[in-house]
Design a protein around this motif. Structure first.
Motif, PDB file in Angstrom:
ATOM      1  N   ARG A   1       0.839  -1.206   0.000  1.00 59.06           N
ATOM      2  CA  ARG A   1       0.000   0.000   0.000  1.00 59.06           C
ATOM      3  C   ARG A   1       0.873   1.255   0.000  1.00 59.06           C
ATOM      4  O   ARG A   1       0.571   2.233  -0.691  1.00 59.06           O
ATOM      5  CB  ARG A   1      -0.911  -0.005   1.221  1.00 59.06           C
ATOM      6  CG  ARG A   1      -2.172  -0.847   1.046  1.00 59.06           C
ATOM      7  CD  ARG A   1      -2.991  -0.856   2.312  1.00 59.06           C
ATOM      8  NE  ARG A   1      -4.372  -1.225   2.042  1.00 59.06           N
ATOM      9  CZ  ARG A   1      -5.239  -1.599   2.975  1.00 59.06           C
ATOM     10  NH1 ARG A   1      -4.850  -1.659   4.244  1.00 59.06           N
ATOM     11  NH2 ARG A   1      -6.480  -1.906   2.653  1.00 59.06           N
TER      12      ARG A   1
ATOM     13  N   SER B   1       0.917   3.912  -3.001  1.00 64.53           N
ATOM     14  CA  SER B   1       0.546   5.286  -2.661  1.00 64.53           C
ATOM     15  C   SER B   1       1.593   6.276  -3.140  1.00 64.53           C
ATOM     16  O   SER B   1       1.271   7.322  -3.721  1.00 64.53           O
ATOM     17  CB  SER B   1       0.372   5.417  -1.141  1.00 64.53           C
ATOM     18  OG  SER B   1      -0.643   4.566  -0.665  1.00 64.53           O
TER      19      SER B   1
ATOM     20  N   PHE C   1      -6.276   6.702   5.610  1.00 64.98           N
ATOM     21  CA  PHE C   1      -5.146   6.728   4.672  1.00 64.98           C
ATOM     22  C   PHE C   1      -4.124   7.777   5.100  1.00 64.98           C
ATOM     23  O   PHE C   1      -2.918   7.521   5.101  1.00 64.98           O
ATOM     24  CB  PHE C   1      -5.652   7.030   3.264  1.00 64.98           C
ATOM     25  CG  PHE C   1      -4.553   7.304   2.271  1.00 64.98           C
ATOM     26  CD1 PHE C   1      -3.674   6.301   1.885  1.00 64.98           C
ATOM     27  CD2 PHE C   1      -4.396   8.576   1.723  1.00 64.98           C
ATOM     28  CE1 PHE C   1      -2.648   6.555   0.981  1.00 64.98           C
ATOM     29  CE2 PHE C   1      -3.384   8.831   0.813  1.00 64.98           C
ATOM     30  CZ  PHE C   1      -2.506   7.816   0.439  1.00 64.98           C
TER      31      PHE C   1
ATOM     32  N   PHE D   1      -0.298   7.104   6.016  1.00 70.61           N
ATOM     33  CA  PHE D   1       0.764   7.744   5.242  1.00 70.61           C
ATOM     34  C   PHE D   1       1.713   8.509   6.160  1.00 70.61           C
ATOM     35  O   PHE D   1       2.941   8.494   5.948  1.00 70.61           O
ATOM     36  CB  PHE D   1       0.162   8.674   4.188  1.00 70.61           C
ATOM     37  CG  PHE D   1       1.133   9.032   3.098  1.00 70.61           C
ATOM     38  CD1 PHE D   1       1.254   8.233   1.969  1.00 70.61           C
ATOM     39  CD2 PHE D   1       1.956  10.140   3.210  1.00 70.61           C
ATOM     40  CE1 PHE D   1       2.175   8.540   0.974  1.00 70.61           C
ATOM     41  CE2 PHE D   1       2.874  10.458   2.214  1.00 70.61           C
ATOM     42  CZ  PHE D   1       2.981   9.650   1.101  1.00 70.61           C
TER      43      PHE D   1
ATOM     44  N   PRO E   1       0.138  13.196   2.924  1.00 67.92           N
ATOM     45  CA  PRO E   1       0.231  12.923   1.474  1.00 67.92           C
ATOM     46  C   PRO E   1       0.475  14.182   0.646  1.00 67.92           C
ATOM     47  O   PRO E   1       1.282  14.168  -0.285  1.00 67.92           O
ATOM     48  CB  PRO E   1      -1.132  12.288   1.155  1.00 67.92           C
ATOM     49  CG  PRO E   1      -1.586  11.698   2.444  1.00 67.92           C
ATOM     50  CD  PRO E   1      -1.082  12.617   3.513  1.00 67.92           C
TER      51      PRO E   1
END
Length: 344
Positions: free
Chosen positions: A291, A295, A321, A325, A333
């Motif tokens: 993942r 990503s 998410f 992250f 992100p």
């Protein structure tokens, strides 16, 4: 040693042989005789045949056409798109050095009975081809086909300005004896040397750094990942974690779960968990790793929103998410994307 009875040869090769045979008036059924295959089977998506079946088809093609040069003819008909997504990956590399690296590593996903290795000796780059299993009476046909095909595909990449000078050192070495039919192809091949100690491509090392006009990092990465999956699923990648990584492809916002991965590997979930634990990892750790990888790729190589990327890597809730992250990278992100773009 490869298994002669495991489907590992891409069907693109027998299909090309059948096409040539039909052009010469030989029915496809005669070339497939004793191979236990039908044309319909070969035309299935991602079809593969065994090395033994490929040997039978090659022998039938030679005898039915009565043309010892048919291997060279097949090789010189090759083009980069023939190899599917791997071909598009080759076209998307930054330099010819990357092209050769990709081709050497993933050759087994197309033809498992040859290996390639590269070295540099002074001004020359040398790529040596070896047979993984003895080809016997098909030795000359096999190397004619393989060497001509690799040359034809690579010639399109390493074709810089002043290419006549750059290619002046190019030679193909063959360990077989010269045959009369080679003269028919002299204008389509570089200098050939026969009866040599090994089968090699020899060319100017400067060609390794020739830039590829069709470079596309996103497509190259997609091809790399697909080839890695094929290597794992064909059993060429021995590491169990690597095989799991190859299976973890997100489709519709969902990655395969433990049960699906175990079934694909023909293991019970209990056995799979035990074997991963023996290698100091777990299915959850590998899923988390994949993942993260996916990503990072989406953030850098696309303009998609953070919420959309979250869904594409299996997070229904974008806030989950963002927390994941932050744990992976120490950044949000959006901050990670901005930092990467500022470095370009």
């Amino acid at each position: 040693m490869i298994s002669l009875n495991r489907p590992s040869v891409s069907a693109i090769y027998p299909l090309a042989m059948l096409q040539l045979a039909v052009e010469r008036g030989v029915p496809a059924e005669r070339v497939l005789r004793n191979a236990g295959l039908s044309l319909e089977q070969l035309q299935l998506p991602s079809a593969r045949i065994t090395p033994r079946q490929q040997a039978i088809i090659s022998y039938n093609l030679l005898t039915e056409t009565a043309d010892p040069a048919v291997g060279l003819e097949l090789g010189l008909r090759a083009n980069v798109t023939k190899t599917g997504l791997m071909g598009f990956g080759l076209m998307s590399c930054a330099t010819f050095r990357e092209v050769s690296d990709l081709g050497i590593r993933y050759l087994q996903t197309r033809v498992p009975y040859f290996t390639l290795s590269r070295s540099v000796e002074g001004p020359l780059a040398i790529v040596q081809a070896r047979e993984v299993v003895p080809l016997g009476p098909l030795h000359q046909f096999g190397f004619d086909h393989f060497m001509a095909e690799v040359y034809e595909i690579c010639r399109a990449f390493a074709n810089p300005q002043g290419s006549a000078e750059a290619h002046a050192l190019t030679e193909i070495w063959l360990d077989s004896a010269e045959q009369p039919y080679y003269a028919r192809y002299a204008e389509r091949l570089p200098r050939l040397r026969f009866g040599m100690p090994s089968n090699q491509f020899r060319f100017s090392a400067a060609l390794l750094d020739v830039p590829i006009a069709t470079v596309n990092p996103v497509t190259a990465q997609m091809a790399f990942e697909q080839c890695e999956r094929e290597m794992a699923l064909l059993g060429y990648t021995q590491s169990l974690p690597d095989r799991i990584r190859a299976l973890l492809v997100c489709t519709g916002g969902h990655y395969p779960d433990l049960v699906a991965a175990a079934a694909s590997l023909h293991l019970s979930t209990r056995t799979l968990k035990r074997r991963l634990a023996e290698q100091n990892t777990s299915f959850g750790d590998l899923l988390d790793e994949v993942r993260k990888r996916d990503s990072l790729q989406w953030l850098v190589e696309s303009e998609r929103s953070i919420d959309d990327i979250a869904q594409r890597v299996g997070y229904a809730d974008p806030s989950n998410f963002r927390r994941a992250f932050q744990r992976w990278t120490g950044l949000s992100p959006s901050a990670y994307r901005e930092r990467q773009r500022s470095r370009r």
